[in-house]
Design an enzyme around this catalytic site. Structure first.
Site, PDB file in Angstrom:
ATOM      1  N   GLY A 101      37.139  36.652  31.818  1.00 57.34           N
ATOM      2  CA  GLY A 101      38.211  36.964  30.877  1.00 57.34           C
ATOM      3  C   GLY A 101      38.231  35.934  29.766  1.00 57.34           C
ATOM      4  O   GLY A 101      37.669  34.841  29.914  1.00 57.34           O
ATOM      5  N   GLN A 139      41.780  30.890  23.054  1.00 59.88           N
ATOM      6  CA  GLN A 139      40.674  30.057  23.541  1.00 59.88           C
ATOM      7  C   GLN A 139      39.563  29.899  22.504  1.00 59.88           C
ATOM      8  O   GLN A 139      38.707  29.025  22.643  1.00 59.88           O
ATOM      9  CB  GLN A 139      40.094  30.639  24.838  1.00 59.88           C
ATOM     10  CG  GLN A 139      41.083  30.557  25.992  1.00 59.88           C
ATOM     11  CD  GLN A 139      40.470  31.075  27.263  1.00 59.88           C
ATOM     12  OE1 GLN A 139      40.516  32.262  27.543  1.00 59.88           O
ATOM     13  NE2 GLN A 139      39.864  30.181  28.036  1.00 59.88           N
ATOM     14  N   CYS A 184      38.877  27.990  34.381  1.00 57.51           N
ATOM     15  CA  CYS A 184      39.173  28.426  33.022  1.00 57.51           C
ATOM     16  C   CYS A 184      38.122  27.858  32.081  1.00 57.51           C
ATOM     17  O   CYS A 184      37.758  26.690  32.189  1.00 57.51           O
ATOM     18  CB  CYS A 184      40.569  27.938  32.620  1.00 57.51           C
ATOM     19  SG  CYS A 184      41.070  28.428  30.955  1.00 57.51           S
ATOM     20  N   LEU A 185      37.648  28.690  31.166  1.00 55.22           N
ATOM     21  CA  LEU A 185      36.665  28.240  30.182  1.00 55.22           C
ATOM     22  C   LEU A 185      37.209  27.079  29.353  1.00 55.22           C
ATOM     23  O   LEU A 185      36.445  26.257  28.848  1.00 55.22           O
ATOM     24  CB  LEU A 185      36.275  29.398  29.255  1.00 55.22           C
ATOM     25  CG  LEU A 185      35.514  30.566  29.904  1.00 55.22           C
ATOM     26  CD1 LEU A 185      35.412  31.724  28.925  1.00 55.22           C
ATOM     27  CD2 LEU A 185      34.137  30.128  30.369  1.00 55.22           C
ATOM     28  N   HIS A 226      46.153  35.560  34.406  1.00 61.25           N
ATOM     29  CA  HIS A 226      45.610  34.317  33.833  1.00 61.25           C
ATOM     30  C   HIS A 226      45.518  34.438  32.309  1.00 61.25           C
ATOM     31  O   HIS A 226      45.927  33.531  31.576  1.00 61.25           O
ATOM     32  CB  HIS A 226      44.243  34.047  34.476  1.00 61.25           C
ATOM     33  CG  HIS A 226      43.498  32.871  33.916  1.00 61.25           C
ATOM     34  ND1 HIS A 226      43.233  31.734  34.647  1.00 61.25           N
ATOM     35  CD2 HIS A 226      42.928  32.671  32.692  1.00 61.25           C
ATOM     36  CE1 HIS A 226      42.550  30.874  33.885  1.00 61.25           C
ATOM     37  NE2 HIS A 226      42.340  31.422  32.698  1.00 61.25           N
ATOM     38  N   GLU A 227      44.991  35.567  31.841  1.00 57.38           N
ATOM     39  CA  GLU A 227      44.847  35.761  30.382  1.00 57.38           C
ATOM     40  C   GLU A 227      46.212  35.896  29.716  1.00 57.38           C
ATOM     41  O   GLU A 227      46.444  35.358  28.629  1.00 57.38           O
ATOM     42  CB  GLU A 227      43.999  37.008  30.078  1.00 57.38           C
ATOM     43  CG  GLU A 227      42.600  37.010  30.659  1.00 57.38           C
ATOM     44  CD  GLU A 227      41.851  35.723  30.484  1.00 57.38           C
ATOM     45  OE1 GLU A 227      42.074  35.024  29.470  1.00 57.38           O
ATOM     46  OE2 GLU A 227      41.041  35.379  31.359  1.00 57.38           O
ATOM     47  N   HIS A 261      47.748  32.702  28.943  1.00 56.28           N
ATOM     48  CA  HIS A 261      47.209  32.054  27.739  1.00 56.28           C
ATOM     49  C   HIS A 261      48.007  32.456  26.495  1.00 56.28           C
ATOM     50  O   HIS A 261      48.187  31.659  25.579  1.00 56.28           O
ATOM     51  CB  HIS A 261      45.740  32.440  27.525  1.00 56.28           C
ATOM     52  CG  HIS A 261      44.747  31.608  28.295  1.00 56.28           C
ATOM     53  ND1 HIS A 261      44.633  30.244  28.137  1.00 56.28           N
ATOM     54  CD2 HIS A 261      43.787  31.957  29.197  1.00 56.28           C
ATOM     55  CE1 HIS A 261      43.655  29.792  28.920  1.00 56.28           C
ATOM     56  NE2 HIS A 261      43.123  30.807  29.579  1.00 56.28           N
TER      57      HIS A 261
HETATM   58  O1  GNR Z   1      36.001  32.862  34.008  1.00 57.88           O
HETATM   59  C1  GNR Z   1      37.102  32.762  34.498  1.00 57.88           C
HETATM   60  N1  GNR Z   1      37.229  32.838  35.839  1.00 57.88           N
HETATM   61  C2  GNR Z   1      38.438  33.013  36.483  1.00 57.88           C
HETATM   62  C3  GNR Z   1      38.463  32.866  37.851  1.00 57.88           C
HETATM   63  C4  GNR Z   1      39.632  33.056  38.535  1.00 57.88           C
HETATM   64  C5  GNR Z   1      40.764  33.394  37.857  1.00 57.88           C
HETATM   65  C6  GNR Z   1      40.760  33.533  36.490  1.00 57.88           C
HETATM   66  C7  GNR Z   1      39.599  33.355  35.801  1.00 57.88           C
HETATM   67  S1  GNR Z   1      39.576  33.568  34.074  1.00 57.88           S
HETATM   68  C8  GNR Z   1      38.269  32.533  33.631  1.00 57.88           C
HETATM   69  C9  GNR Z   1      37.928  32.655  32.173  1.00 57.88           C
HETATM   70  C10 GNR Z   1      39.077  32.147  31.350  1.00 57.88           C
HETATM   71  O2  GNR Z   1      39.304  30.999  31.162  1.00 57.88           O
HETATM   72  N2  GNR Z   1      39.886  33.022  30.859  1.00 57.88           N
HETATM   73  O3  GNR Z   1      40.975  32.641  30.180  1.00 57.88           O
HETATM   74 NI    NI Z   2      41.480  30.698  30.963  1.00 55.57          NI
END
Ligand code: GNR
Ligand code: NI
Length: 159
Positions: free
Chosen positions: A47, A52, A91-92, A133-134, A137
């Site tokens: 995601g 980001q 998270c990236l 999660h997204e 953000h």
């Molecule tokens: O790549 C991602 N892996 C992930 C693993 C578990 C829960 C959420 C994620 S999202 C993350 C990519 C990211 O930072 N998205 O905002």
């Molecule tokens: Ni993230």
């Protein structure tokens, strides 16, 4: 399409609230495609949200590798949260860290697609996890802000 730079923890933009998208124009479509390319390139994330790549607009993409493939969400709203799951997240924008986060097991989400058409869907398990999660953000929240106490661990040393 083009790769964009990923903003990482420590940059205050990650804690800002993103603004709704008023018009889905070519700039927004290019943003979404660049986000997708960046997500697939950067270690195959599942995601990515616009903030980001430094753009404070309410959109994100998810692709958990299931039958849905890539899903674009514009101005999303999570309208229902049910149950609970404990998720191990990364998270990236927070390279080299992992932590456990409590998320709803199931959600209902409404959004616009890239053509501006409204859609809604139920999501469970990993897809619900990723969308939550997204969605965080968009409101300036990182998974480390929600981590279970003591659960943050360093993974491999990344610079
Ligand atoms: O790549 C991602 N892996 C992930 C693993 C578990 C829960 C959420 C994620 S999202 C993350 C990519 C990211 O930072 N998205 O905002
Ligand atoms: Ni993230």
């Amino acid at each position: 399409m083009a790769l964009r730079n990923i903003v990482t923890e420590g940059d205050p933009i990650l804690h800002k609230t993103s603004r709704p998208i008023e018009e889905i124009n070519d700039r927004i479509l290019k943003l979404l495609d660049d986000m997708a390319e960046t997500m697939y390139y950067e270690n195959r994330g599942i995601g990515i949200a616009a903030v980001q790549v430094g753009v404070l607009r309410r959109c994100f993409i998810v692709d958990i590798g299931d039958e849905h493939g890539r899903i674009d969400f514009i101005n999303p709203e999570i309208t229902l949260r049910e149950g609970e799951q404990l998720c191990t997240e990364g998270c990236l924008s927070v390279p080299g860290k992992q932590a456990d986060v409590k998320r709803p097991f199931k959600i209902h989400v409404k959004a616009l697609d890239r053509n501006g058409n409204p859609f809604e869907m139920d999501a469970e398990e990993l897809l619900a996890n990723c969308i939550c999660h997204e969605y965080d953000h968009l409101d300036g929240v990182l998974f480390v802000d929600r981590a279970e106490p003591g659960s943050v661990v360093m993974t491999n040393a990344e610079e």
